[in-house]
Design a protein around this motif. Structure first.
Motif, PDB file in Angstrom:
ATOM      1  N   TRP A 155      67.925  -0.613  36.646  1.00 50.00           N
ATOM      2  CA  TRP A 155      67.578  -1.006  35.279  1.00 50.00           C
ATOM      3  C   TRP A 155      67.289   0.241  34.448  1.00 50.00           C
ATOM      4  O   TRP A 155      66.677   1.182  34.932  1.00 50.00           O
ATOM      5  CB  TRP A 155      66.363  -1.923  35.284  1.00 50.00           C
ATOM      6  CG  TRP A 155      66.588  -3.205  36.016  1.00 50.00           C
ATOM      7  CD1 TRP A 155      66.412  -3.438  37.349  1.00 50.00           C
ATOM      8  CD2 TRP A 155      67.064  -4.429  35.454  1.00 50.00           C
ATOM      9  NE1 TRP A 155      66.743  -4.728  37.657  1.00 50.00           N
ATOM     10  CE2 TRP A 155      67.143  -5.366  36.505  1.00 50.00           C
ATOM     11  CE3 TRP A 155      67.416  -4.827  34.161  1.00 50.00           C
ATOM     12  CZ2 TRP A 155      67.575  -6.678  36.305  1.00 50.00           C
ATOM     13  CZ3 TRP A 155      67.840  -6.134  33.957  1.00 50.00           C
ATOM     14  CH2 TRP A 155      67.914  -7.041  35.024  1.00 50.00           C
ATOM     15  N   TYR A 156      67.754   0.204  33.206  1.00 57.01           N
ATOM     16  CA  TYR A 156      67.588   1.332  32.281  1.00 57.01           C
ATOM     17  C   TYR A 156      66.943   0.821  31.001  1.00 57.01           C
ATOM     18  O   TYR A 156      67.407  -0.140  30.384  1.00 57.01           O
ATOM     19  CB  TYR A 156      68.960   1.935  31.955  1.00 57.01           C
ATOM     20  CG  TYR A 156      68.949   3.026  30.902  1.00 57.01           C
ATOM     21  CD1 TYR A 156      68.451   4.296  31.194  1.00 57.01           C
ATOM     22  CD2 TYR A 156      69.461   2.786  29.623  1.00 57.01           C
ATOM     23  CE1 TYR A 156      68.465   5.294  30.218  1.00 57.01           C
ATOM     24  CE2 TYR A 156      69.480   3.782  28.659  1.00 57.01           C
ATOM     25  CZ  TYR A 156      68.971   5.030  28.965  1.00 57.01           C
ATOM     26  OH  TYR A 156      68.976   6.025  28.012  1.00 57.01           O
ATOM     27  N   TYR A 171      64.896   5.061  34.336  1.00 59.10           N
ATOM     28  CA  TYR A 171      65.654   4.232  35.262  1.00 59.10           C
ATOM     29  C   TYR A 171      64.718   3.765  36.370  1.00 59.10           C
ATOM     30  O   TYR A 171      63.873   4.533  36.857  1.00 59.10           O
ATOM     31  CB  TYR A 171      66.794   5.029  35.917  1.00 59.10           C
ATOM     32  CG  TYR A 171      68.010   5.270  35.058  1.00 59.10           C
ATOM     33  CD1 TYR A 171      69.119   4.417  35.113  1.00 59.10           C
ATOM     34  CD2 TYR A 171      68.085   6.389  34.231  1.00 59.10           C
ATOM     35  CE1 TYR A 171      70.249   4.665  34.350  1.00 59.10           C
ATOM     36  CE2 TYR A 171      69.215   6.644  33.465  1.00 59.10           C
ATOM     37  CZ  TYR A 171      70.296   5.779  33.535  1.00 59.10           C
ATOM     38  OH  TYR A 171      71.419   6.030  32.789  1.00 59.10           O
ATOM     39  N   ASN A 235      71.837  -9.729  32.219  1.00 57.43           N
ATOM     40  CA  ASN A 235      71.576  -8.330  32.562  1.00 57.43           C
ATOM     41  C   ASN A 235      70.469  -7.718  31.710  1.00 57.43           C
ATOM     42  O   ASN A 235      70.336  -6.497  31.634  1.00 57.43           O
ATOM     43  CB  ASN A 235      72.857  -7.504  32.428  1.00 57.43           C
ATOM     44  CG  ASN A 235      73.323  -7.379  30.989  1.00 57.43           C
ATOM     45  OD1 ASN A 235      72.922  -8.160  30.127  1.00 57.43           O
ATOM     46  ND2 ASN A 235      74.169  -6.387  30.726  1.00 57.43           N
ATOM     47  N   LYS A 236      69.665  -8.562  31.070  1.00 60.93           N
ATOM     48  CA  LYS A 236      68.532  -8.102  30.275  1.00 60.93           C
ATOM     49  C   LYS A 236      67.223  -8.489  30.974  1.00 60.93           C
ATOM     50  O   LYS A 236      67.106  -9.586  31.517  1.00 60.93           O
ATOM     51  CB  LYS A 236      68.548  -8.716  28.878  1.00 60.93           C
ATOM     52  CG  LYS A 236      69.840  -8.487  28.097  1.00 60.93           C
ATOM     53  CD  LYS A 236      70.008  -7.037  27.669  1.00 60.93           C
ATOM     54  CE  LYS A 236      71.233  -6.874  26.778  1.00 60.93           C
ATOM     55  NZ  LYS A 236      71.442  -5.451  26.373  1.00 60.93           N
ATOM     56  N   MET A 253      64.782  -3.593  29.001  1.00 60.47           N
ATOM     57  CA  MET A 253      65.757  -2.828  29.785  1.00 60.47           C
ATOM     58  C   MET A 253      66.988  -3.668  30.068  1.00 60.47           C
ATOM     59  O   MET A 253      66.986  -4.892  29.883  1.00 60.47           O
ATOM     60  CB  MET A 253      65.116  -2.347  31.089  1.00 60.47           C
ATOM     61  CG  MET A 253      64.567  -3.455  31.959  1.00 60.47           C
ATOM     62  SD  MET A 253      63.374  -2.847  33.200  1.00 60.47           S
ATOM     63  CE  MET A 253      61.964  -2.438  32.159  1.00 60.47           C
ATOM     64  N   GLU A 254      68.043  -2.991  30.501  1.00 68.15           N
ATOM     65  CA  GLU A 254      69.262  -3.678  30.880  1.00 68.15           C
ATOM     66  C   GLU A 254      69.721  -3.183  32.241  1.00 68.15           C
ATOM     67  O   GLU A 254      69.446  -2.041  32.639  1.00 68.15           O
ATOM     68  CB  GLU A 254      70.364  -3.461  29.847  1.00 68.15           C
ATOM     69  CG  GLU A 254      70.795  -2.013  29.673  1.00 68.15           C
ATOM     70  CD  GLU A 254      71.916  -1.873  28.644  1.00 68.15           C
ATOM     71  OE1 GLU A 254      72.494  -2.896  28.273  1.00 68.15           O
ATOM     72  OE2 GLU A 254      72.213  -0.735  28.245  1.00 68.15           O
ATOM     73  N   LYS A 255      70.405  -4.065  32.977  1.00 66.12           N
ATOM     74  CA  LYS A 255      70.909  -3.707  34.299  1.00 66.12           C
ATOM     75  C   LYS A 255      72.168  -2.861  34.131  1.00 66.12           C
ATOM     76  O   LYS A 255      73.057  -3.182  33.331  1.00 66.12           O
ATOM     77  CB  LYS A 255      71.199  -4.956  35.116  1.00 66.12           C
ATOM     78  CG  LYS A 255      71.666  -4.663  36.544  1.00 66.12           C
ATOM     79  CD  LYS A 255      71.739  -5.931  37.391  1.00 66.12           C
ATOM     80  CE  LYS A 255      70.365  -6.297  37.916  1.00 66.12           C
ATOM     81  NZ  LYS A 255      70.450  -7.396  38.943  1.00 66.12           N
TER      82      LYS A 255
END
Length: 267
Positions: A155-156, A171, A235-236, A253-255
């Protein structure tokens, strides 16, 4: 006479089936089994880091998980199954030993209990034989879902709370064995995997407890932990934490497919 016989049969049928329906209702002992996340104290939302977990097992042992202050410089999240329990009507009797070696004897009074929510007060609270008064009322939510598959991965993202001291992107790499890596950027914008992170995380539906060491933001040394409520939408992911003074901290974050390329030591 025939009419009287029919009335007798009808009455007997109502008694038999009415009795069966009552017997089929779950008892407090049945409803209590499972995992519960503390959400409120005295009908007020609990600070996220002060949340605790109780798991009542069918073998009459209890798991208790919470953050513990181990000593002046170290605190961490622990799961501990050194407890037993019994249920008598509306009373829950619990005895055991915590991770610090303290012995506990407690009696909880069930105020309300159903498939979703447990609310109770404390009648007896003994620590190493010493009684402590506790007039609080605790509300817990049952854990019913497992988001571990969706949670694992890379995740970022960053903190999106206005005025936060942590404004940079990070990350987080979560593994299925409950360990994780944390990545940050140094003053030259190089990505670094924190080698002394000693990271481990715990999931209880939409609550995450995470252990780490040597906080980069505060400069503190030693072991530490944090708890976050999280939501997943594809992906959130969003983390929220209720902190002191009713401040809510949020991370978004998003994957992503992989962690960043890190600076190699010696280069």
């Amino acid at each position: 006479m025939k009419k009287l016989n029919m009335l007798f049969i009808l009455s007997l049928t109502i008694i038999v089936f009415g009795g069966c329906a009552k017997d089929d209702e779950p008892t407090n002992a049945d409803l209590l089994q499972g995992t519960w996340v503390n959400t409120m104290v005295n009908e007020q939302p609990v600070l996220t880091d002060a949340t605790f977990i109780m798991k009542f097992k069918s073998d009459l042992t209890q798991l208790y998980a919470a953050g513990f202050q181990m000593n002046e410089n170290n605190k961490s999240w622990h799961e501990n199954s050194n407890y037993t329990y019994s249920v008598s009507s509306s009373l829950i009797n619990i005895e055991g030993t915590d991770v610090l070696g303290n012995s506990y004897k407690m009696v909880f009074k069930i105020i309300s209990l159903d498939q979703d929510t447990l609310t109770y007060s404390i009648l007896t609270f003994l620590v190493n034989g010493e009684a402590f008064a506790n007039t609080n009322t605790y509300t817990c939510k049952r854990v019913t879902n497992d988001f571990s598959t969706e949670f694992t991965g890379v995740w970022y993202g960053r903190c999106t709370t206005e005025g936060s001291v942590d404004s940079l992107n990070h990350y987080w790499e979560y593994f299925a064995d409950s360990t994780y890596n944390y990545y940050y950027q140094d003053e030259n914008s190089n990505w670094i995997r924190k080698s002394d992170n000693e990271g481990r995380y715990f999931l209880y539906e939409q609550l995450m407890a995470t252990n780490y060491s040597n906080d980069l933001l505060s400069g503190g040394t030693g072991l530490a932990y944090e708890c976050w409520n999280f939501t997943l939408d594809g992906n959130k992911m969003v983390w929220t934490g209720l902190r002191e003074n009713n401040i809510i901290i949020t991370y978004e974050m998003e994957k992503v497919p992989s962690p960043p390329e890190t600076l190699k030591l010696g280069h």
